[in-house]
Design a protein around this motif. Structure first.
Motif, short mmCIF file in Angstrom:
data_model
loop_
_atom_site.label_atom_id
_atom_site.label_comp_id
_atom_site.label_asym_id
_atom_site.label_seq_id
_atom_site.Cartn_x
_atom_site.Cartn_y
_atom_site.Cartn_z
N THR A 322 4.41 7.35 5.89
CA THR A 322 3.23 7.44 6.79
C THR A 322 2.87 5.93 7.28
OG1 THR A 322 1.77 7.52 4.81
CG2 THR A 322 2.50 9.57 5.86
N THR A 323 2.22 5.78 8.36
CA THR A 323 1.70 4.78 8.71
C THR A 323 0.70 3.91 7.78
OG1 THR A 323 2.22 4.87 10.92
CG2 THR A 323 0.75 2.93 10.50
N HIS A 324 0.85 2.70 7.12
CA HIS A 324 0.11 1.86 6.41
C HIS A 324 -1.00 1.20 7.33
CE1 HIS A 324 -1.72 -0.89 3.34
NE2 HIS A 324 -1.52 0.08 2.37
N HIS A 325 -0.25 0.19 8.03
CA HIS A 325 -1.14 -0.54 8.94
C HIS A 325 -0.30 -0.95 9.87
CE1 HIS A 325 0.20 -3.55 6.03
NE2 HIS A 325 0.29 -4.41 6.99
N ALA A 326 -0.68 -1.63 10.88
CA ALA A 326 0.13 -2.00 12.12
C ALA A 326 -0.02 -3.50 12.11
CB ALA A 326 -0.27 -1.66 13.43
#
Length: 335
Positions: A322-326
């Motif tokens: 899952t996306t943690h940060h961009a």
């Protein structure tokens, strides 16, 4: 910690145990610590020219002279920590930077300036993880000068981890005309499920160094071979995976890279040759590397993927990432 057999200290490890979890005891310098011995537990990552390097679960690498050893043994792998992939953006950025290390770095307050002959933006950009200690315009002028001294364009990695500071930095760079480029995500997952996909990892060959065939499939090292190899092989405990091609083929069917750093396992360079796609080889490579990382005590996984790479995103979704940060980069205007 018990090393003795029949009352005697024994060194029961050798170069063949590289990659295994070991416990060693060494003599201290008489003029240093008042203790006679120091014990170290971790993964034996190398044993070359009389020097052992052991990577602890914290990610720290300890160098030990072979002549100072008084005892050593292989110990069972530590159970994977139950702690999941929760982490601050800063923690994960620091882990990712150690896992893809630049050949040259310099500090500017809490900023790190990174250079590696132009091989990848990650290893050739400033990583601002806090305060630079200077007014922002002056700090950016310093960044530009540092990269120009190395014949490289100045880049800054801008993260979404701190809405206030990061937004201010991005606005300052935009006002200077720096180009926005290469939007990417850091994605995270629990490690154990990656090692439990049911894939038959007997086909996955693991090594500490990439061979020529691995590098040909990776295909990004031609501009600066030495710098690329330095980045690829850098990191606390690095593994390269290869799935051989069919008989008669001179290229692997698939490759990948993993670096183990404490509880984190970072995946990169996952590549499947065109003739072997849609055969589950990407999952196979990830599983083989995850098994190795799990055996070294890691419990969480991360990787970095550009936002326009839809095929990779779909695979990582299936594997539980899952996306943690961009983040993205800002690059100075061309002169």
């Amino acid at each position: 910690m018990e090393f003795t057999t029949g009352g005697r200290l024994e060194v029961r490890i050798g170069t063949a145990d590289v990659g295994k979890r070991v416990s060693v005891r060494r003599l201290n310098d008489p003029g240093g610590s008042p203790e006679r011995y120091t014990d170290t537990v971790g993964v034996l990552t190398s044993w070359d020219h009389g020097v052992l390097r052991i990577t602890r679960r914290s990610g720290e690498t300890v160098e030990i002279q072979e002549t100072s050893l008084v005892a050593g043994k292989v110990v069972p792998a530590a159970p994977a920590r139950r702690r999941g992939p929760a982490a601050s953006a800063r923690e994960l950025q620091e882990v990712a930077a150690r896992g893809w290390p630049a050949r040259e770095t310099a500090r500017l307050g809490e900023w790190t300036l990174r250079a590696a002959g132009g091989f990848t933006a990650r290893a050739n950009s400033a990583l601002p993880l806090g305060e630079s200690g200077l007014p922002l315009p002056e700090a950016l002028d310093r960044v530009v000068r540092w990269y120009r001294e190395r014949g490289l364009p100045a880049r800054v990695q801008v993260t979404t981890g701190d809405a206030g500071r990061d937004a201010l930095l991005d606005a300052e760079l935009a006002g200077r005309g720096w180009t926005e480029e290469r939007h990417a995500l850091i994605r995270a997952a629990a490690l154990a499920p990656l090692a439990d996909t049911g894939a038959d990892t007997g086909r996955v060959l693991l090594s500490r160094q990439p061979d020529e065939a691995w590098l040909r499939v990776y295909g990004r090292t031609s501009a600066s071979g030495a710098d690329a190899l330095g980045v690829l092989t850098g990191g606390p405990s690095v593994w390269f995976a290869t799935v051989p091609g069919a008989p008669g083929e001179d290229r692997p069917a698939a490759i990948g890279r993993c670096v183990v750093d404490g509880r984190w396992a970072g995946f990169a360079a996952l590549t499947v040759s065109p003739a072997h796609r849609r055969q589950g080889l990407a999952t196979l490579v990830m599983t083989g590397l995850a098994e190795r990382a799990l055996s070294e005590g890691a419990s969480a996984a991360y990787l970095q993927v550009e936002t326009d790479n839809g095929g990779a995103a779909a695979l990582y979704d299936e594997l539980g990432f899952t996306t943690h940060h961009a983040y993205h980069y800002r690059r100075e205007p061309q002169q």
